[in-house]
Design a protein around this motif. Sequence first.
Motif, short mmCIF file in Angstrom:
data_model
loop_
_atom_site.label_atom_id
_atom_site.label_comp_id
_atom_site.label_asym_id
_atom_site.label_seq_id
_atom_site.Cartn_x
_atom_site.Cartn_y
_atom_site.Cartn_z
N SER A 121 0.81 -1.22 0.00
CA SER A 121 0.00 0.00 0.00
C SER A 121 0.85 1.27 0.00
O SER A 121 0.48 2.27 -0.61
CB SER A 121 -0.97 0.00 1.17
OG SER A 121 -0.27 -0.14 2.38
N LYS A 125 0.58 4.27 -2.73
CA LYS A 125 0.40 5.66 -2.32
C LYS A 125 1.46 6.55 -2.97
O LYS A 125 1.14 7.62 -3.51
CB LYS A 125 0.48 5.75 -0.79
CG LYS A 125 0.22 7.12 -0.23
CD LYS A 125 0.31 7.10 1.29
CE LYS A 125 0.37 8.51 1.82
NZ LYS A 125 0.70 8.55 3.24
N GLU A 129 0.79 9.47 -5.60
CA GLU A 129 1.13 10.81 -5.17
C GLU A 129 2.07 11.55 -6.12
O GLU A 129 1.91 12.72 -6.40
CB GLU A 129 1.81 10.71 -3.79
CG GLU A 129 1.40 11.77 -2.81
CD GLU A 129 1.95 11.46 -1.44
OE1 GLU A 129 2.99 12.06 -1.08
OE2 GLU A 129 1.34 10.63 -0.73
#
Length: 131
Positions: A121, A125, A129
């Motif tokens: 995860s 992310k 991002e």
Amino acid sequence: GGNGEINKTFYENNITLAEVDVMCVVQNSEILIIECKAYNALIDEKLIDEWKDKISKTYDWLRKQKENCNKEIIFEYWTTSNFTQEALNLLRERKLMTKKYIINWKNRIEILNFFREHNLSEQCKTLNEYY
């Protein structure tokens, strides 16, 4: 599980043969080498040809090491963008023609799916991002 190194450089007689973005030894049975390109532009044939040269030098170096003689070697090209049709055709052709090692590739969506499948995860992310 496996051990990984980022920005691994292969030397022979103090001369740099090749540099790879990611190298993982997986369960001591295979070596995964990943070329990472954080590009907005599409990956074209020229970049795939350059990668082919790097593969050749890296493969030769790996095979000279006794501890790698029985390991399967996998080369993957990961990009945050995508591939031109010509680059995909070249990748498919090389994958079919090459018997000494395995060639694979992933675009941004496939990388995200890989991270999700492996419960990574934080990497998902970061990719969302920054790319």
